[in-house]
Design an enzyme around this catalytic site. Structure first.
Site, mmCIF file in Angstrom:
data_model
loop_
_atom_site.group_PDB
_atom_site.id
_atom_site.type_symbol
_atom_site.label_atom_id
_atom_site.label_comp_id
_atom_site.label_asym_id
_atom_site.label_seq_id
_atom_site.Cartn_x
_atom_site.Cartn_y
_atom_site.Cartn_z
ATOM 1 N N CYS A 168 19.993 -2.555 35.297
ATOM 2 C CA CYS A 168 21.120 -2.926 33.884
ATOM 3 C C CYS A 168 20.865 -1.776 33.052
ATOM 4 C CB CYS A 168 19.806 -3.930 33.843
ATOM 5 S SG CYS A 168 19.880 -5.707 34.526
ATOM 6 N N HIS A 301 18.600 -4.404 24.293
ATOM 7 C CA HIS A 301 18.852 -5.762 25.151
ATOM 8 C C HIS A 301 18.930 -6.705 25.183
ATOM 9 C CE1 HIS A 301 18.775 -4.912 29.908
ATOM 10 N NE2 HIS A 301 17.430 -5.205 29.923
ATOM 11 N N GLU A 312 11.191 -6.300 23.768
ATOM 12 C CA GLU A 312 11.687 -5.438 22.847
ATOM 13 C C GLU A 312 11.751 -4.955 21.230
ATOM 14 O OE1 GLU A 312 16.449 -3.965 22.707
ATOM 15 O OE2 GLU A 312 16.586 -6.464 23.170
ATOM 16 N N LYS A 333 25.031 -9.854 24.693
ATOM 17 C CA LYS A 333 24.577 -10.242 25.763
ATOM 18 C C LYS A 333 24.686 -12.175 25.348
ATOM 19 C CE LYS A 333 21.722 -6.862 28.565
ATOM 20 N NZ LYS A 333 21.775 -5.786 27.235
ATOM 21 N N HIS A 338 25.545 -10.787 30.509
ATOM 22 C CA HIS A 338 24.403 -9.793 30.974
ATOM 23 C C HIS A 338 25.799 -8.416 31.579
ATOM 24 C CE1 HIS A 338 22.247 -6.423 31.885
ATOM 25 N NE2 HIS A 338 20.811 -7.120 31.586
ATOM 26 N N PHE A 397 15.156 -3.394 35.608
ATOM 27 C CA PHE A 397 14.487 -3.750 37.240
ATOM 28 C C PHE A 397 13.495 -3.020 36.831
ATOM 29 C CE2 PHE A 397 15.430 -8.199 39.158
ATOM 30 C CZ PHE A 397 15.725 -8.497 37.911
#
Length: 788
Positions: A168, A301, A312, A333, A338, A397
């Site tokens: 991502c 994010h 975050e 997002k 996403h 990830f």
């Protein structure tokens, strides 16, 4: 060898382009986002049975790029289409003419993606399950580098071309690496961005992790219930300030700097305190000459999952201190979903346009404050704000973190001065090939001409066996596929050889830049085949976590405790060389003290079936070609760091260069023009002439159509018979993306065996016309050794 300038080259965003669930342009995206409109609805383009949700940020309008990358075939890939459509808008908006305003050789491509062409793989696998024979072109769309090479060909861009895949955070990493390419003087312009398309695997995988929200995602909100998947693409044209001023190109924003880090914590979950993400944010500030008080807006994010959003928020507080309470932290997002590997680019575009229009975009669907988050989410609609600078966060990830710092043109902040030029040296090797473990076994096999591989149903394949106990405990090994085990084992050996294993302080300053072409195909196949045949109920979450290309680098960080910049390069058969080039640039710029640079490849049944299905390999032309598994890691280090530790220096990296043929997916220039340019540029950057080179370690692997152009290029650079040419892959097999590491280890072995101790040139080429050359030099002999 050129020096890093005391003042880094300024880099600007000249133009942007996007295709998202909001529509087919960046301005349509921006107007919808600033208004807080949500483009998340029931997905119509995929079967949506048995998932946690039927919702997604889907692109429903026609998407037909001008460039035909699969002439003569009906096969297309949506991720490639998205990248091309976004790029067409960005290139047109730049008002620049390739070749006239900026030479094609000075314009490159950096492309980020999470899944690459995996939707094409799904379609091919399903056709095989149904007894059919897929169009072989679908296989060529699967590697992430296919998108990069399609972009290069569409616009005739012949400079450095590469693909990054850090899940991502992929296109944020592409932005960071492109910034260094321009600052290193290797290009004046870079077309940068990313794309991803919906796949059945992604919906099944995130459902198996119980990560999807049954309603549009509500990041940072107390009642959030998960993420929403989206699809699309975003592209930016980056220029050096000098090129922008010379050409009169528009300037939307400046890119000041970035930060990269590794969590080294968990395959999917972030560090709960956001420790790794905070280091990325701090590094972005430091590289941009910014203080926490300079930041008023962060494009977060913000996935909408409980753990990610709180981690975050903790990271922003840890990095910005008291200034965090005055910062707006919102999530794009919440409106488009996403976009995985495209998120960094699309959210970077939103951040740049926010600076342009002085509006902080909102978080849609936000209802109530969660004390675990607690920062200002800009609920509802966009808020007018005085914005000089902004950050964009993307975390992937396997704990790959990226933060990019943007500014208004002429605004506050400036790239931090370089830490000072320093040689990049090689201090350790870890080698696992079919010839055995260790550099000595590899050299002995090559020196003796012991050909590797055996016939496997029409292909020659060289597989590796190794002591897997060095990877970790049986439980730890079960969490890894073979490619991750190869990465951990080779990196552990390399760190040990460099004298840095177990040194907590050294490991904290060590990063990982991994190269792989095939990547996690073993895990991707294991996960996808049951899903396609039996449905989402067969999705295995333990396998899904390993289906990202950056998974192997994440396992290295977790197993060995490395915390520094971590990235994954996926430039096809030149992936390892691309990783070495990116690592060199990071070290020269002072972004790290030490980097592990592994290249790893392992074969799944479907991977080998794909090779057999492509005419180049399955015909008589491929009979002298051997595919080889491998895990080969180098430790690259700033010389000052190596000398401070008293480490043995095996070689010096004098320079590198990458050039593209711009011929398209699976195509290359038969004249060898791109290879020639890469070799000449690498020598020039190393401060050498062809006469200074003792040998060329060729990319040639036994495919005559691909080998002949390199041979012709070598003869033009060095003259017929003017240099010794080594072709180790013809003996040891083609280790796919690990070829550069293979040749580097053998070059050092040749010096040790008493061979010509002049510098060497190492060539690597993808089978889509991307060519990278690196120059290595032996450490000068001492007076005593010379007397012998």
């Amino acid at each position: 060898m050129s020096d890093v300038p005391d003042q880094p080259v300024g880099v600007v965003v000249a133009s942007v382009g996007a295709i998202t669930p909001h529509g087919g342009s960046a301005e349509v995206l921006w107007e919808a986002v600033r208004a807080g409109r949500v483009a998340i609805s029931p997905v119509r383009g995929l079967p949506m049975d048995h998932y946690q949700t039927t919702l997604g940020g889907e692109i429903t309008e026609a998407c037909a790029p001008v460039y035909d990358y699969a002439a003569g075939s009906q096969a297309r890939d949506r991720a490639v289409d998205f990248a091309l459509v976004a790029a067409e808008e960005a290139m047109a908006a730049s008002r620049l003419r390739v070749g006239a305003d900026i030479p094609a050789e000075r314009w490159g491509v950096a492309y980020g993606t999470c899944h690459g062409g995996w939707r094409s793989a799904e379609l091919a696998l399903r056709e095989v399950q149904e007894g059919g024979t897929p169009d072989w072109r679908r296989y060529t769309f699967v590697p992430p580098q296919a998108g990069a090479e399609a972009l290069s060909a569409a616009f005739g861009l012949k400079g450095p071309v590469f693909s990054a895949n850090t899940a991502c955070a992929a296109s944020a990493h592409a932005l960071a690496h492109a910034l260094e390419v321009i600052r290193a003087g290797a290009a004046d312009a870079m077309l940068v961005g990313g794309s991803d398309a919906f796949t059945e695997s992604a919906f099944a995988g995130f459902s198996s992790l119980w990560s999807l929200s049954p309603k549009p995602a509500a990041p940072y909100s107390k009642d959030r219930s998960g993420l929403t998947l989206g699809e699309g693409g975003g592209m930016l044209v980056l220029l050096s300030k000098e090129a922008a001023e010379r050409t009169g190109a528009p300037v939307v924003a400046e890119v000041l700097g970035y930060g990269l880090s590794a969590d080294g914590h968990h395959p999917t979950a972030p560090h709960p305190e956001g420790e790794g993400a905070a280091r990325a944010i701090r590094a972005a500030l430091a590289s941009s000459g910014l203080a926490p008080d300079d930041i008023r807006y962060v494009n977060g994010h913000g996935t909408g999952t409980e753990k990610n959003d709180s981690a975050e928020s903790n990271a922003v507080r840890a990095a910005l201190g008291g200034a965090a309470e005055k910062v707006a932290l919102s999530s794009t997002k919440s409106m488009i979903g996403h976009l995985l590997g495209a998120a960094g680019a699309v959210e970077g575009i939103v951040t740049a346009l926010a600076l342009r229009d002085q509006v902080a975009p909102p978080t849609a669907s936000f209802t109530q404050v969660d004390p675990q988050c607690g920062l200002d989410p800009v609920a509802g609609t966009g808020r007018p704000m005085v914005l000089e600078t902004a950050l964009s966060n993307n975390f992937g990830f396997a704990g790959a973190n990226a933060t990019v710092a943007f500014a208004r043109p002429g605004g506050r902040g400036a790239p931090a001065p370089a830490v000072g030029a320093d040689d990049v040296v090689v201090t350790g090797f870890g080698v696992i090939t079919s010839a055995g473990e260790g550099p000595e076994a590899l050299w002995e096999a090559y020196a003796a001409g012991v050909e590797q591989g055996v016939a496997e149903d029409g292909l020659r394949v060289a597989r590796v066996e190794f002591d897997r106990s060095v990877v970790g405990t049986p439980r730890e090994r079960r969490r890894m596929d073979k490619v991750s085990q190869l990465a951990v084992a080779s990196c552990r050996a390399a760190l040990g050889a460099a004298g840095a294993e177990g040194d907590a302080e050294a490991l904290a300053a060590t990063g990982v830049v991994l190269g792989t072409a095939i990547g996690p195909m073993e895990s991707s196949e294991r996960f996808t085949v049951p899903v396609l045949s039996e449905g989402a109920k067969e999705a295995n979450p333990a396998v899904f976590t390993n289906t990202v290309y950056s998974g192997a680098a994440g396992h290295v960080a977790m197993a060995l405790g490395t915390k520094g910049p971590t990235s994954t390069l996926t430039s096809g058969h030149a992936a390892g060389a691309a990783a070495l080039g990116v690592a060199y640039d990071l070290l020269r710029a002072g972004r790290a003290e030490r980097l592990l640079v592994p290249a790893v490849e392992a074969f799944s049944p479907a991977t080998l079936a794909a090779y057999r299905g492509i005419p180049l390999f399955g015909s008589a032309a491929g009979r002298r070609y051997t595919l080889a598994e491998a895990g080969i890691a180098l430790v690259l280090e700033r010389r000052s760091s190596a000398e401070r530790r008293g480490a043995t220096i095996h070689a010096v990296v004098l320079g590198h260069a990458t050039a593209s043929d711009a011929c398209g997916i699976g195509r290359w220039d038969a004249s060898g023009d791109g290879v020639e340019r890469a070799m000449r540029q690498a020598l020039d950057r190393a401060g050498l002439t062809p006469r200074d080179v003792g040998s060329v370690w060729a990319s040639a692997a036994g495919l005559a159509a691909a080998d002949r152009p390199e041979q012709a290029a070598v003869e033009r650079v060095f003259g017929p018979g003017g240099v010794r040419v080594e072709a180790p892959k013809r003996v040891l097999g083609e280790p796919v993306g690990a070829g550069a590491q293979l040749s580097a280890v053998l070059a050092v072995g040749a010096w040790r065996a008493g061979g010509d101790r002049r510098p060497v040139l190492v060539n690597s080429s993808s089978l889509g016309g991307t060519h990278t050359s690196l120059v290595l030099s032996p450490v000068p002999l001492s007076a005593t050794e010379s007397a012998r």
